[in-house]
Write an enzyme that holds these catalytic residues in place. Structure first.
Site, short mmCIF file in Angstrom:
data_model
loop_
_atom_site.label_atom_id
_atom_site.label_comp_id
_atom_site.label_asym_id
_atom_site.label_seq_id
_atom_site.Cartn_x
_atom_site.Cartn_y
_atom_site.Cartn_z
N PRO A 149 0.81 -1.21 0.00
CA PRO A 149 0.00 0.00 0.00
C PRO A 149 0.85 1.27 0.00
O PRO A 149 2.09 1.22 0.01
CB PRO A 149 -0.76 -0.12 1.31
CG PRO A 149 0.22 -0.73 2.25
CD PRO A 149 1.07 -1.66 1.41
N TRP A 150 0.17 2.39 0.09
CA TRP A 150 0.81 3.70 -0.03
C TRP A 150 1.07 4.39 1.29
O TRP A 150 1.68 5.45 1.34
CB TRP A 150 -0.06 4.63 -0.89
CG TRP A 150 -1.54 4.54 -0.54
CD1 TRP A 150 -2.49 3.83 -1.24
CD2 TRP A 150 -2.23 5.14 0.56
NE1 TRP A 150 -3.72 3.95 -0.62
CE2 TRP A 150 -3.59 4.75 0.49
CE3 TRP A 150 -1.83 5.98 1.61
CZ2 TRP A 150 -4.55 5.15 1.42
CZ3 TRP A 150 -2.79 6.39 2.55
CH2 TRP A 150 -4.13 5.97 2.43
N LYS A 168 4.89 -5.20 -6.21
CA LYS A 168 3.96 -4.27 -6.88
C LYS A 168 3.52 -3.25 -5.83
O LYS A 168 2.59 -3.50 -5.06
CB LYS A 168 2.76 -5.04 -7.43
CG LYS A 168 2.11 -4.43 -8.66
CD LYS A 168 1.62 -3.01 -8.51
CE LYS A 168 0.26 -2.95 -7.84
NZ LYS A 168 -0.14 -1.51 -7.59
N PRO A 169 4.19 -2.09 -5.79
CA PRO A 169 3.79 -1.05 -4.82
C PRO A 169 2.51 -0.36 -5.27
O PRO A 169 2.03 -0.57 -6.39
CB PRO A 169 4.97 -0.08 -4.82
CG PRO A 169 5.71 -0.32 -6.08
CD PRO A 169 5.33 -1.68 -6.61
N SER A 170 1.98 0.50 -4.40
CA SER A 170 0.74 1.22 -4.75
C SER A 170 1.00 2.30 -5.79
O SER A 170 1.98 3.05 -5.70
CB SER A 170 0.14 1.87 -3.51
OG SER A 170 -0.88 2.77 -3.90
N THR A 176 -9.36 -4.52 3.02
CA THR A 176 -9.99 -5.83 3.17
C THR A 176 -10.64 -6.26 1.85
O THR A 176 -10.57 -7.44 1.48
CB THR A 176 -11.01 -5.78 4.33
OG1 THR A 176 -10.29 -5.44 5.52
CG2 THR A 176 -11.71 -7.10 4.53
N GLU A 226 -2.53 -8.61 5.39
CA GLU A 226 -2.54 -7.63 6.48
C GLU A 226 -3.50 -6.53 6.03
O GLU A 226 -3.18 -5.75 5.14
CB GLU A 226 -1.12 -7.11 6.67
CG GLU A 226 -0.86 -6.65 8.08
CD GLU A 226 -1.04 -5.17 8.22
OE1 GLU A 226 -2.20 -4.74 8.37
OE2 GLU A 226 -0.04 -4.46 8.16
N CYS A 242 -2.92 1.17 9.35
CA CYS A 242 -3.88 0.08 9.52
C CYS A 242 -4.16 -0.19 10.98
O CYS A 242 -5.23 -0.64 11.34
CB CYS A 242 -3.41 -1.16 8.80
SG CYS A 242 -1.77 -1.58 9.25
N GLU A 245 -13.50 1.40 8.66
CA GLU A 245 -12.19 2.05 8.67
C GLU A 245 -12.22 3.33 7.83
O GLU A 245 -12.64 3.31 6.68
CB GLU A 245 -11.15 1.09 8.08
CG GLU A 245 -9.77 1.68 8.00
CD GLU A 245 -8.74 0.66 7.50
OE1 GLU A 245 -8.85 0.19 6.35
OE2 GLU A 245 -7.81 0.36 8.27
N TRP A 249 3.75 -8.97 13.81
CA TRP A 249 2.78 -7.95 13.39
C TRP A 249 1.73 -8.59 12.50
O TRP A 249 2.07 -9.20 11.48
CB TRP A 249 3.52 -6.84 12.62
CG TRP A 249 2.61 -5.74 12.17
CD1 TRP A 249 1.86 -5.72 11.02
CD2 TRP A 249 2.35 -4.51 12.84
NE1 TRP A 249 1.15 -4.55 10.95
CE2 TRP A 249 1.43 -3.80 12.06
CE3 TRP A 249 2.81 -3.96 14.04
CZ2 TRP A 249 0.95 -2.54 12.43
CZ3 TRP A 249 2.34 -2.71 14.39
CH2 TRP A 249 1.41 -2.01 13.59
#
Ligand SMILES: NC(=O)C1=CN([C@@H]2O[C@H](COP(=O)(O)OP(=O)(O)OC[C@H]3O[C@@H](n4cnc5c(N)ncnc54)[C@H](O)[C@@H]3O)[C@@H](O)[C@H]2O)C=CC1
Ligand SMILES: N=C(N)NCCCC(=O)O
Ligand code: NA
Length: 505
Positions: free
Chosen positions: A162-163, A187-189, A242, A262, A296, A395, A461
């Site tokens: 994620p970013w 693969k990043p955001s 999610t 996660e 998160c 969230e 974690w």
């Protein structure tokens, strides 16, 4: 304010070098604090995923794995330490790039770069220690047999990130997977990929064997989805929403591919009436306003003992007013912009829905008046909340905290666990036994006592329920990328003797 650097123009990082995306497309990079387009990144598609996965497969098995997957952990540790050293060397320019890309305060991105380097160092140590853990014997009840364990890399892994902590979340997956001997496609955001692409540049500088780590930027649907369903990817590790986690798990299920997820959270912070109010208020702030609440594990539901609720909220508002909200490059900034226009609109919608459902916006809820451009939102405190409201259940991923009061410890625990999520929870009290009881009663993978958010690479974690499963960091992070093989040997000279031997004649 530091001078903005030029944004490097990078390709996809595949097979040890830069490569233009097959369809030649690029995506704009937006600085969310100014709304300016400051560069672009390659937009990978399924064609590029094919090439990247092939490069990772080749690197996994090249020369029978002698140079990577089956090499001593000490060999891989050398590369991880070299990457850590380069991250340290480039700490300030990486922090600056990440701030420009994400809107995070520079003090935060600097701290994150330190965590990135420390994570590579930590998994270098674990890669070395892995050598000593090989061939550990299993005791068997028959002396004719001997058995031992081999811990082997799971293969080619797809890492989708994620970013919110762009390079750090990538590192939580890249460092342990490489330590284990896997090869990877990251693969990043698409919302914040700049620092992950710089990791590619660092891999070139340290001479990481080609294909061991590949970095493909692009949209989730175009680059992430084909990676998660690729038949030659042996495992997918994901951090993000999610909804996307469910999609990834569904895609992976078709090939019985293991996943670790996660996902989101709606974590509680419980404050009892025996605390130092100002100290507790500061942790409550850190738990929801750090990184503009885009965390998160953010403690976004505040549960206050009724005896201190009024005093606590007065102090919380006073402290919140004192937060420096500014361009994230400004010294002392403690609240930057959120990551994107989409996220900004989503957060504003959450606030307006809370209002229309009958909650009170006690403080904040709007754009700070002194900032005309950029996706800034005031620290927001919401009271008069019921457990059926959206603001209690979903969230937000923004600087928005909702508050409820409780009378008894059991009521506090019941409210805390009233969520489909289970990532984190926190309790503040001077009664240590009470804290122990609550740490057992919370249905979450992480419990903070007398604080919220401090995170250590040594400690596991991850979450329960719809926050996902699997644990990152610590030795658990390494296990994520290892498979365990038993090797069992018959060591008697006698024949087995189960079947009757035919006569020899
Ligand atoms: N738990 C966490 O750390 C995070 C939670 N979120 C939550 O998710 C919301 C939406 O944010 P997004 O950036 O859209 O999160 P997302 O979960 O869609 O994005 C995370 C990663 O998944 C990729 N992705 C998206 N769709 C995919 C697909 N179908 N297959 C494979 N990969 C895919 C994205 O490109 C990105 O790299 C946020 O508002 C926040 O509530 C967002 C980021 C991190
Ligand atoms: N580095 C710190 N403090 N926290 C990391 C939070 C990671 C997450 O949002 O998944
Ligand atoms: Na950006």
């Amino acid at each position: 304010m530091a001078a903005p650097p030029t944004i490097p123009r990078r390709g996809l990082f595949i097979g040890g070098g830069w490569r233009e995306p097959a369809l030649g497309r690029r995506l704009p990079v937006v600085n969310p604090a100014t709304e300016a387009t400051i560069g672009d990144i390659p937009a990978a598609t399924a064609e590029d995923v094919e090439i990247a996965v092939a490069a990772a497969r080749d690197a996994f098995s090249r020369d029978g794995g002698r140079h990577w997957s089956r090499a001593p952990g000490a060999v891989r540790a050398k590369f991880l330490r070299a990457i850590a050293a380069k991250i340290n060397d480039r700490k300030s320019d990486l922090a600056l790039l990440e701030t420009l890309d994400s809107g995070k305060p520079l003090d935060e991105t600097n701290a994150d770069m330190e965590d990135v380097a420390a994570c590579f160092e930590y998994y270098a140590d674990l890669a070395e220690a892995l050598d000593e853990k090989q061939r550990s014997p299993i005791s068997l009840p028959m002396e004719n047999f001997k058995s031992h364990i081999l811990k082997e890399p799971i293969g080619v892994v797809g890492l989708i990130t994620p970013w919110n902590y762009p390079l750090l979340m990538a590192t939580w997956k890249v460092a342990p997977s490489l330590a284990a001997g896997c090869t990877a496609v990251l693969k990043p955001s698409e919302l914040a990929s700049l620092t992950c692409l710089e990791l590619g540049a660092i891999c070139i500088e340290v001479g990481l064997p080609p294909g061991v780590l590949n970095i493909i930027t692009g949209l989730g649907t175009e680059a992430g989805a084909p990676l998660s369903s690729h038949p030659h990817v042996d495992k997918v590790a994901f951090t993000g929403s999610t909804e996307t986690g469910k999609r990834i798990m569904t895609a992976a299920a078709q090939m019985v591919k293991p996943v670790s997820l996660e996902l989101g959270g709606k974590s509680p912070l419980i404050v009892f009436d025996d605390v130092d109010i100002d100290k507790a208020v500061e942790w409550a702030m850190f738990g929801i306003f750090a990184n503009a609440g885009q965390v998160c594990s953010a403690t976004s539901r505040l549960l206050l003992h009724e005896k201190i609720a009024k005093q606590f909220l007065d102090r919380l508002v006073a402290w919140a007013k004192n937060i420096k909200i500014s361009n994230p490059l400004e010294e002392g900034c403690r609240l930057g912009s959120v990551v994107s226009e989409g996220q900004y609109e989503k957060i504003k919608k959450f606030i307006s829905t809370a209002r229309s459902e009958g909650a009170t916006i006690l403080y904040g809820g709007a754009r700070p008046q002194h900032l005309r451009r950029g996706f800034f939102i005031e620290p927001t405190i919401i009271t008069d909340v019921t457990t059926s409201m959206q603001i209690w259940r979903e969230e937000v991923f923004g600087p928005v905290i909702c508050v409820k009061e409780f009378r008894t410890e059991s009521e506090a625990v019941e409210l805390a666990n009233d969520t489909h999520y289970g990532l984190a929870g926190a309790v503040i009290s001077n009664d240590q036994e009470r804290c122990e009881r609550i740490s057992k009663a919370l249905h979450s993978g992480i419990v903070w006592i007398n604080c919220s958010q401090p995170t250590f690479v040594q400690a596991p974690w991850g979450g329960n329920k719809r926050s996902g499963f699997g644990r990152e960091l610590g030795e658990w992070g390494l296990s994520n990328y290892l498979t365990v093989k038993q090797v069992t040997k018959y060591c008697s000279d006698e024949p087995w003797g189960w079947y009757q031997s035919p006569s020899k004649l």
